[in-house]
Write a protein that holds these residues in place. Structure first.
Motif, short mmCIF file in Angstrom:
data_model
loop_
_atom_site.label_atom_id
_atom_site.label_comp_id
_atom_site.label_asym_id
_atom_site.label_seq_id
_atom_site.Cartn_x
_atom_site.Cartn_y
_atom_site.Cartn_z
N GLY A 187 61.72 -10.75 55.58
CA GLY A 187 62.27 -10.92 56.92
C GLY A 187 61.24 -11.17 58.00
N MET A 188 59.97 -11.29 57.63
CA MET A 188 58.92 -11.47 58.62
C MET A 188 58.37 -12.89 58.62
SD MET A 188 58.58 -8.63 60.16
CE MET A 188 59.82 -7.41 59.89
N ALA A 189 59.00 -13.81 57.89
CA ALA A 189 58.49 -15.18 57.79
C ALA A 189 58.39 -15.82 59.16
CB ALA A 189 59.41 -16.00 56.89
N GLY A 190 57.38 -16.68 59.31
CA GLY A 190 57.21 -17.41 60.55
C GLY A 190 56.41 -16.69 61.61
N ARG A 197 50.67 -4.65 63.79
CA ARG A 197 50.67 -5.14 65.17
C ARG A 197 51.49 -6.42 65.29
NH1 ARG A 197 46.04 -8.16 68.46
NH2 ARG A 197 46.99 -8.07 70.53
N ASP A 198 51.33 -7.36 64.36
CA ASP A 198 52.12 -8.60 64.38
C ASP A 198 53.61 -8.28 64.40
OD1 ASP A 198 49.83 -10.29 64.08
OD2 ASP A 198 50.00 -10.25 61.89
N GLU A 199 54.01 -7.40 63.51
CA GLU A 199 55.43 -7.08 63.37
C GLU A 199 55.96 -6.33 64.59
OE1 GLU A 199 56.50 -5.42 59.57
OE2 GLU A 199 55.22 -6.85 58.50
N VAL A 200 55.20 -5.39 65.09
CA VAL A 200 55.63 -4.63 66.27
C VAL A 200 55.72 -5.56 67.48
CG1 VAL A 200 54.95 -2.84 67.93
CG2 VAL A 200 54.82 -2.39 65.47
N LEU A 201 54.77 -6.44 67.64
CA LEU A 201 54.78 -7.35 68.78
C LEU A 201 56.00 -8.27 68.73
CD1 LEU A 201 53.26 -7.99 71.34
CD2 LEU A 201 51.83 -9.55 70.04
N GLN A 202 56.33 -8.80 67.56
CA GLN A 202 57.51 -9.65 67.45
C GLN A 202 58.78 -8.85 67.73
OE1 GLN A 202 57.55 -13.09 67.04
NE2 GLN A 202 59.63 -12.68 67.76
N ALA A 203 58.86 -7.65 67.21
CA ALA A 203 60.03 -6.80 67.47
C ALA A 203 60.14 -6.47 68.95
CB ALA A 203 59.94 -5.51 66.65
N ALA A 204 59.01 -6.17 69.59
CA ALA A 204 59.01 -5.86 71.03
C ALA A 204 59.52 -7.05 71.84
CB ALA A 204 57.60 -5.47 71.47
N LYS A 205 59.08 -8.25 71.48
CA LYS A 205 59.54 -9.46 72.17
C LYS A 205 61.04 -9.63 71.99
CE LYS A 205 55.16 -11.93 71.85
NZ LYS A 205 54.42 -13.03 71.21
N ASP A 206 61.52 -9.44 70.77
CA ASP A 206 62.95 -9.58 70.50
C ASP A 206 63.77 -8.54 71.24
OD1 ASP A 206 62.20 -11.67 68.84
OD2 ASP A 206 62.47 -10.52 66.98
N GLU A 229 63.72 2.19 68.73
CA GLU A 229 64.36 0.88 68.57
C GLU A 229 63.45 -0.07 67.78
OE1 GLU A 229 67.18 0.37 72.48
OE2 GLU A 229 65.00 0.28 72.79
N VAL A 230 62.16 -0.01 68.03
CA VAL A 230 61.21 -0.84 67.28
C VAL A 230 61.22 -0.43 65.81
CG1 VAL A 230 58.79 -1.52 67.01
CG2 VAL A 230 59.75 -1.25 69.31
N VAL A 231 61.17 0.85 65.55
CA VAL A 231 61.19 1.35 64.16
C VAL A 231 62.45 0.87 63.45
CG1 VAL A 231 61.40 3.43 62.74
CG2 VAL A 231 59.72 3.36 64.59
N ARG A 232 63.62 1.07 64.08
CA ARG A 232 64.89 0.69 63.44
C ARG A 232 64.93 -0.81 63.15
NH1 ARG A 232 67.56 4.17 67.29
NH2 ARG A 232 68.20 2.29 68.38
N LEU A 265 62.38 -2.94 62.71
CA LEU A 265 61.46 -3.30 61.64
C LEU A 265 61.95 -2.81 60.28
CD1 LEU A 265 57.89 -3.04 63.19
CD2 LEU A 265 59.36 -5.03 62.88
N LEU A 266 62.55 -1.65 60.23
CA LEU A 266 63.12 -1.18 58.96
C LEU A 266 64.24 -2.11 58.51
CD1 LEU A 266 63.19 2.70 59.47
CD2 LEU A 266 61.68 1.38 57.95
N ALA A 267 65.07 -2.56 59.45
CA ALA A 267 66.16 -3.48 59.12
C ALA A 267 65.62 -4.82 58.63
CB ALA A 267 67.07 -3.69 60.33
N ARG A 268 64.45 -5.21 59.12
CA ARG A 268 63.83 -6.46 58.71
C ARG A 268 63.03 -6.32 57.42
NH1 ARG A 268 61.59 -8.87 64.48
NH2 ARG A 268 63.66 -9.44 65.28
N GLY A 269 62.93 -5.11 56.91
CA GLY A 269 62.27 -4.89 55.63
C GLY A 269 60.76 -4.70 55.71
#
Length: 100
Positions: free
Chosen positions: A4-7, A18-27, A41-44, A46-50
């Motif tokens: 779920g983190m492609a792209g 950091r990459d994943e948290v930053l993308q989640a924060a933007k979303d 909310e960030v944790v939930r 990212l967990l949903a995105r795998g």
């Protein structure tokens, strides 16, 4: 790369927490009426995105490693997020609190 983190990162490079948290924060900021979000909310998200990262690792990145106005408990910190007085976070703006 986590499911779920492609792209998010260059081909051949594993996404960092950091990459994943930053993308989640933007979303999350984009869908929030005031542009803020909580660490939970960030944790939930990212967990949903795998994500492959532990909840505690994600939370540490939000509240400390990536927060420009957090106490300096880490050798390397990033000026990506700002914590407001209500314990919510938002994306840091360029030039804010020492960001570039």
């Amino acid at each position: 790369m986590a499911k779920g983190m492609a792209g998010m990162v260059a081909p051949g490079r594993r996404s960092t927490c950091r990459d994943e948290v930053l993308q989640a924060a933007k979303d999350l900021a984009a869908r929030s009426s005031d542009g803020t979000f909580t660490p939970e909310e960030v944790v939930r998200l990212l967990l949903a995105r795998g994500t492959a990262y532990a909840e505690s690792t994600v939370r540490t990145h939000v509240i400390s490693r990536m927060c420009v106005n957090a106490p300096g408990h880490h050798a390397r910190r990033y000026a990506d997020l700002v914590r407001d007085e209500r314990g919510r976070y938002r994306l840091a703006r360029p030039g804010e609190l020492g960001t570039e």
